[in-house]
Design a protein around this motif. Sequence first.
Motif, mmCIF file in Angstrom:
data_model
loop_
_atom_site.group_PDB
_atom_site.id
_atom_site.type_symbol
_atom_site.label_atom_id
_atom_site.label_comp_id
_atom_site.label_asym_id
_atom_site.label_seq_id
_atom_site.Cartn_x
_atom_site.Cartn_y
_atom_site.Cartn_z
ATOM 1 N N SER A 75 -0.521 -11.356 -20.079
ATOM 2 C CA SER A 75 -1.912 -10.864 -20.022
ATOM 3 C C SER A 75 -1.989 -9.758 -19.666
ATOM 4 O O SER A 75 -1.171 -8.965 -18.780
ATOM 5 N N ALA A 76 -3.134 -8.982 -19.984
ATOM 6 C CA ALA A 76 -3.699 -7.683 -19.537
ATOM 7 C C ALA A 76 -5.241 -7.563 -19.513
ATOM 8 O O ALA A 76 -5.740 -8.398 -20.065
ATOM 9 N N ALA A 77 -5.605 -6.234 -19.386
ATOM 10 C CA ALA A 77 -6.959 -6.130 -19.407
ATOM 11 C C ALA A 77 -7.773 -6.028 -20.893
ATOM 12 O O ALA A 77 -8.795 -6.556 -21.053
ATOM 13 N N ASP A 78 -6.777 -5.539 -21.799
ATOM 14 C CA ASP A 78 -7.391 -5.346 -22.958
ATOM 15 C C ASP A 78 -6.697 -6.461 -24.123
ATOM 16 O O ASP A 78 -6.948 -6.656 -25.208
ATOM 17 N N GLY A 79 -5.944 -7.501 -23.453
ATOM 18 C CA GLY A 79 -5.601 -8.634 -24.406
ATOM 19 C C GLY A 79 -4.360 -9.162 -23.984
ATOM 20 O O GLY A 79 -3.913 -9.123 -22.753
ATOM 21 N N VAL A 80 -3.639 -9.476 -24.943
ATOM 22 C CA VAL A 80 -2.105 -9.982 -24.560
ATOM 23 C C VAL A 80 -1.115 -9.099 -25.172
ATOM 24 O O VAL A 80 -1.138 -8.758 -26.409
ATOM 25 N N HIS A 81 -0.125 -8.596 -24.307
ATOM 26 C CA HIS A 81 0.811 -7.597 -24.633
ATOM 27 C C HIS A 81 2.094 -8.183 -25.057
ATOM 28 O O HIS A 81 2.446 -9.286 -24.115
ATOM 29 N N CYS A 82 2.634 -8.225 -26.053
ATOM 30 C CA CYS A 82 4.221 -8.818 -26.439
ATOM 31 C C CYS A 82 5.477 -7.698 -26.069
ATOM 32 O O CYS A 82 5.114 -6.593 -26.592
ATOM 33 N N PHE A 83 6.233 -8.165 -25.253
ATOM 34 C CA PHE A 83 7.348 -7.226 -24.972
ATOM 35 C C PHE A 83 8.522 -7.730 -25.489
ATOM 36 O O PHE A 83 8.583 -9.092 -25.324
ATOM 37 N N ALA A 84 9.458 -6.988 -26.228
ATOM 38 C CA ALA A 84 10.873 -7.562 -26.388
ATOM 39 C C ALA A 84 11.530 -7.830 -25.291
ATOM 40 O O ALA A 84 11.339 -7.287 -24.221
ATOM 41 N N PRO A 85 12.851 -8.537 -25.561
ATOM 42 C CA PRO A 85 13.697 -8.661 -24.416
ATOM 43 C C PRO A 85 14.268 -7.500 -23.808
ATOM 44 O O PRO A 85 14.594 -7.505 -22.718
ATOM 45 N N ASP A 86 13.986 -6.283 -24.321
ATOM 46 C CA ASP A 86 14.568 -5.049 -23.862
ATOM 47 C C ASP A 86 13.391 -4.308 -23.001
ATOM 48 O O ASP A 86 13.589 -3.257 -22.676
ATOM 49 N N GLY A 87 12.417 -4.888 -23.076
ATOM 50 C CA GLY A 87 11.185 -4.365 -22.531
ATOM 51 C C GLY A 87 10.285 -3.473 -23.429
ATOM 52 O O GLY A 87 9.289 -3.011 -22.667
ATOM 53 N N THR A 88 10.508 -3.171 -24.512
ATOM 54 C CA THR A 88 9.889 -2.510 -25.458
ATOM 55 C C THR A 88 8.372 -3.233 -25.890
ATOM 56 O O THR A 88 8.558 -4.389 -26.221
ATOM 57 N N LEU A 89 7.330 -2.353 -25.692
ATOM 58 C CA LEU A 89 6.077 -3.094 -26.146
ATOM 59 C C LEU A 89 6.009 -2.983 -27.587
ATOM 60 O O LEU A 89 5.978 -2.217 -28.241
#
Length: 303
Positions: free
Chosen positions: A245-259
């Motif tokens: 979750s985030a203020a502007d929507g849903v953020h998806c991160f790879a297993p290495d932490g990359t947005l």
Amino acid sequence: MSETPLYDIRDERFRGLIAGSARLEELYSGCRWAEGPVWFSDMNCLIWSDIPNERMMRWVPDGGVSVFRSASNYVNGNTRDRQGRLVSCEHGGRRVTRTEADGRITVLADSHNGKRLNSPNDVVVKSDGSVWFTDPSYGIMSDYEGHKADEEQETRNVYRIDPQSGKVEAVATDFIQPNGLAFSPDEKQLYIADSGSSHHEVPRHIRVFDVIDGKTLANSRFFCTIDKGVPDGFRFDVSGNLWSSAADGVHCFAPDGTLLGKILIPQTVSNICFGGFKKNRLFITATQSVYSIYTTTNGAQYP
């Protein structure tokens, strides 16, 4: 007049997780602060919390929305245990409870070292039956999402409830405001959000810990930072991507932490869960509404 974009693609890998033809569906509007979505596959329904209205709601495909529980004691986060029972965090009762098959409420935790908990916020259950939950102070800061009260714990902690003894132990004690949490699909790591920047000048981040012998946490490190708002609730897909979750929507991160990218939502997002028949439908609780959108991945969540 151009339409508002649905996706913000930051990495080409994100295209493999989203369906270009999928649309964002608003399932319900009328909450004061929607939270704690949990999918019940055996009953084909979504249950979530509407904290300030002190109620829990239920959505059934083709069946609409109804009140699941009122009064709810200001329940926030929810999950299911390995027997399929509902496990909830109550701001009002300052406790973690389990709803039995016959509807009875069992208290799993309401104190630590002889002092009341702050206001349990979010909860997950490990495959061994242990219950892990966060305990920030949000529910006792005012009467809006609970009952205003003083903190009794010296720190705002993350706890583990032993499945055999029921003992409540603090496993992390250095958070400003611990919030959402989730195990990696293989349960070797536990990820925990610190949303302290909602009331303090600190980073908006999710940390990751190694899980030792299924009971303790070690090797704390930063996993990612949310660039809009704060991290609240989050879940993993089967490939180990973290959806937050985030203020502007849903953020998806790879297993290495990359947005990898974002699903843009018109309200501040509080929490998410995967559900539906194939667990490829993302359910999203936001300020006033509950949304859903189909993805091309599947959730790695419990029952």
